[in-house]
Design a protein around this motif. Structure first.
Motif, PDB file in Angstrom:
ATOM      1  N   GLN A   2      34.710 -45.404   6.232  1.00  0.00           N
ATOM      2  CA  GLN A   2      33.586 -45.846   5.538  1.00  0.00           C
ATOM      3  C   GLN A   2      34.011 -46.987   4.665  1.00  0.00           C
ATOM      4  O   GLN A   2      33.557 -48.117   4.677  1.00  0.00           O
ATOM      5  CB  GLN A   2      32.730 -44.968   4.753  1.00  0.00           C
ATOM      6  CG  GLN A   2      32.039 -43.829   5.710  1.00  0.00           C
ATOM      7  CD  GLN A   2      32.808 -42.802   5.748  1.00  0.00           C
ATOM      8  OE1 GLN A   2      34.087 -42.482   5.391  1.00  0.00           O
ATOM      9  NE2 GLN A   2      32.113 -41.688   6.579  1.00  0.00           N
ATOM     10  N   GLY A   8      28.517 -42.763  11.078  1.00  0.00           N
ATOM     11  CA  GLY A   8      29.072 -43.078   9.542  1.00  0.00           C
ATOM     12  C   GLY A   8      29.306 -42.293   8.478  1.00  0.00           C
ATOM     13  O   GLY A   8      29.689 -42.419   7.387  1.00  0.00           O
ATOM     14  N   SER A  26      20.371 -43.349   4.226  1.00  0.00           N
ATOM     15  CA  SER A  26      21.602 -44.110   5.230  1.00  0.00           C
ATOM     16  C   SER A  26      22.764 -43.386   5.075  1.00  0.00           C
ATOM     17  O   SER A  26      23.691 -43.855   5.758  1.00  0.00           O
ATOM     18  CB  SER A  26      21.324 -45.379   4.892  1.00  0.00           C
ATOM     19  OG  SER A  26      20.435 -46.079   5.052  1.00  0.00           O
ATOM     20  N   ARG A  82      22.992 -52.010   8.491  1.00  0.00           N
ATOM     21  CA  ARG A  82      22.989 -52.247   9.969  1.00  0.00           C
ATOM     22  C   ARG A  82      24.478 -52.957  10.090  1.00  0.00           C
ATOM     23  O   ARG A  82      24.932 -52.632  11.268  1.00  0.00           O
ATOM     24  CB  ARG A  82      21.775 -53.182  10.339  1.00  0.00           C
ATOM     25  CG  ARG A  82      20.508 -52.566  10.792  1.00  0.00           C
ATOM     26  CD  ARG A  82      19.613 -53.555  11.433  1.00  0.00           C
ATOM     27  NE  ARG A  82      19.220 -54.578  10.463  1.00  0.00           N
ATOM     28  CZ  ARG A  82      18.041 -54.563   9.671  1.00  0.00           C
ATOM     29  NH1 ARG A  82      17.213 -53.381   9.511  1.00  0.00           N
ATOM     30  NH2 ARG A  82      17.744 -55.351   9.087  1.00  0.00           N
ATOM     31  N   GLU A 141      27.170 -50.315  10.215  1.00  0.00           N
ATOM     32  CA  GLU A 141      26.922 -49.368  11.209  1.00  0.00           C
ATOM     33  C   GLU A 141      27.598 -49.945  12.580  1.00  0.00           C
ATOM     34  O   GLU A 141      28.341 -49.265  13.330  1.00  0.00           O
ATOM     35  CB  GLU A 141      25.466 -48.904  11.363  1.00  0.00           C
ATOM     36  CG  GLU A 141      24.858 -47.983  10.573  1.00  0.00           C
ATOM     37  CD  GLU A 141      23.413 -47.726  10.495  1.00  0.00           C
ATOM     38  OE1 GLU A 141      22.904 -48.646  11.244  1.00  0.00           O
ATOM     39  OE2 GLU A 141      22.760 -47.021   9.824  1.00  0.00           O
ATOM     40  N   TYR A 182      31.369 -50.037  12.006  1.00  0.00           N
ATOM     41  CA  TYR A 182      32.207 -48.869  11.582  1.00  0.00           C
ATOM     42  C   TYR A 182      33.212 -48.282  12.879  1.00  0.00           C
ATOM     43  O   TYR A 182      34.381 -47.787  12.712  1.00  0.00           O
ATOM     44  CB  TYR A 182      31.196 -47.930  11.522  1.00  0.00           C
ATOM     45  CG  TYR A 182      31.662 -46.578  11.129  1.00  0.00           C
ATOM     46  CD1 TYR A 182      32.184 -46.111   9.824  1.00  0.00           C
ATOM     47  CD2 TYR A 182      31.694 -45.468  12.007  1.00  0.00           C
ATOM     48  CE1 TYR A 182      32.776 -45.229   9.441  1.00  0.00           C
ATOM     49  CE2 TYR A 182      32.261 -44.004  11.537  1.00  0.00           C
ATOM     50  CZ  TYR A 182      32.622 -43.878  10.276  1.00  0.00           C
ATOM     51  OH  TYR A 182      33.307 -42.830   9.988  1.00  0.00           O
TER      52      TYR A 182
END
Length: 479
Positions: A103, A315, A398, A420, A423, A426
């Motif tokens: 992350q 995530g 999230s 967004r 994501e 990632y």
């Protein structure tokens, strides 16, 4: 409480942390003694002479175990979890090892307009130039946590089916345990009725800490006490997790010839957030994008022979998806190909997936992010009306990509747009891989743990939770 911590640690009913009417029990003792000394000195000294202020230091363990409150907030000193502390150890005789979360890599990749793989290799260059011995990947330890979570679920599901849900140790749904904000909230406010439902598996942060201090140290020719292990995480709550007493072990006089039997060792010595690593990069006044890309340390890093990173999707660790896929195959012989589609329910932070066999639902899993959704789930469990088998719980809306330690949106960019983007980034250059096929995980089981769910695995990769009873003082408001 600082806005940097997760919502679960900042909400109004978590009065261990935020009720402004309470003072930290540590600082109260110090302030009282200071006031007494000042009053005595004022009798002896001229009024023009001022007493010197004394700083009150509060450790993370005080904050985590305190049944009072750490309100006045920004003044609390997180002594052993700072960038300066990390730099001081890099310049010491300790062997510094850094483990980086995927992350955090995604957040830095977004900020510098790079791929996560490029960020990882450039960070390895930077950190090793400072004197860090090794840089690893917590995707590796996440696979260990996922394997143990799969094994735990199968065991509890079978017990639950045999006993009708009445057998001790068969509590369903299982609630994932990788989020320390959620765990802290559960221990401090929900009590013993919810703790049996929480997975006993350690988070990836603590799993890699255990692997490094208990096993990998020997491979590196080091003793656990000679290693200073730092993790890079998307979340400030991880600092609290690393300071838990449950993740401190005592050296034993074993065949390894430890010279310091009885010495207490922590699995993770310090946690830096993604934002703090950005501060480190910026303090060097360098062009991070122009840095060379170093080879990755393969011992505890999910990188294949061709140099590609690999891991699971999701995530926030991919717990629900991985366990669902494994349970479907193990329990019902169903191979699920491709990505699993979770159905959105009341909002995008609460989604579910159901496996049906002969028209009957046999597995029902959910993703539950954010405190509002969490409260609803907890309420249903308490009254016995929760029909889920497994719930992936994260305190932050999230999930982990939106952790309080992540880099903030750029000027003109909304938080939703950033999420967004994260994501999408990632898994940008990461190959999707089954944790059970991970050669590093297989090696660690062969050399160290035995097999999933073994006594050794339970000793090193599982933990316990404790309902924390509030003191009377912590429950009182200003009169």
């Amino acid at each position: 409480m600082s806005e940097k911590f997760s919502p679960a640690l900042r909400l109004g009913d978590l009065n261990d942390f935020i009720a402004p009417s309470q003072d930290c029990i540590v600082s109260l003792k110090a302030i009282k003694s200071k006031h007494e000394r000042v009053e005595n000195k004022e009798r002896e000294k001229p009024s023009s002479q001022q007493s010197q202020e004394e700083a009150v230091k509060i450790s993370l363990k005080d904050c985590l175990a305190c049944s009072g409150c750490v309100t006045s907030a920004e003044t609390v000193m997180l002594e052993k979890q700072s960038l300066n502390e990390f730099i001081s150890h890099v310049n010491s005789d300790k062997a510094v090892i850094v483990s980086i979360s995927p992350q955090s890599r995604a957040s830095l990749a977004s900020y510098f307009d790079l791929s996560p793989s490029q960020v990882f290799r450039k960070l390895t260059t930077l950190l090793k130039s400072m004197g860090v011995k090794a840089v690893y990947d917590t995707s590796c330890s996440r696979d260990l946590s996922l394997i143990e979570s799969c094994n735990e679920f199968i065991s509890r599901y079978k017990q639950h089916q045999l006993s009708g849900g009445k057998e001790c140790g068969s509590s369903l749904p299982i609630l994932s345990s990788a989020c320390p904000g959620w765990i802290c909230y559960a221990e401090k406010t929900l009590g013993s009725y919810i703790l049996p439902n929480i997975s006993s598996v350690k988070s990836p942060q603590q799993a890699i800490g255990s692997a490094i201090k208990h096993h990998t140290a020997q491979k590196l020719g080091l003793k656990p006490e000679d290693i200073y292990h730092v993790t890079v995480m998307p979340c400030y709550d991880k600092k609290l997790e690393a300071a838990r007493d449950d993740f401190i072990f005592t050296l034993e006089n074993t065949e390894n010839g430890d010279e310091n039997p009885g010495l207490k060792i922590v699995e993770v010595d310090s946690v830096l957030t993604t934002g703090e690593v950005l501060d480190l990069i910026q303090s060097k006044s360098m062009d991070f994008k122009a840095l060379e890309e170093a080879p990755l340390d393969r011992l505890l890093t999910n990188v294949n022979e061709e140099g590609y990173l690999y891991g699971v999707t999701g995530g926030s660790g991919g717990y629900a998806e991985t366990v669902f896929r494994h349970a479907a195959k193990t329990l019902f012989g169903r191979d699920i190909e491709g990505p699993i589609e979770f159905k959105t329910l009341r909002n995008s932070d609460f989604r579910e997936v159901v496996l049906e066999v002969e028209g009957k639902p046999v597995l029902k899993f959910a993703l539950c992010y954010g405190f509002r959704n969490l409260q609803n789930v907890v309420r249903k469990i308490k009254i016995g009306k929760c029909d889920y088998h497994f719930i992936e719980v994260m305190a932050c809306p999230s999930g982990c990509l939106n952790g309080g330690g992540q880099i903030k949106p750029k000027k003109g960019q909304s938080s939703k747009d950033l999420i967004r983007q994260l994501e999408n980034i990632y898994m940008q250059d990461v190959l999707v891989a089954n944790p059970f096929d991970n050669p590093i995980a297989k090696r660690l089981y062969d050399e160290w743990l035995g097999e999933p769910g073994s006594e050794k695995a339970k000793k090193y990769l599982h933990t316990e939770y404790h309902p924390l009873v509030k003191s009377i003082a912590s429950q009182l408001h200003n009169w």
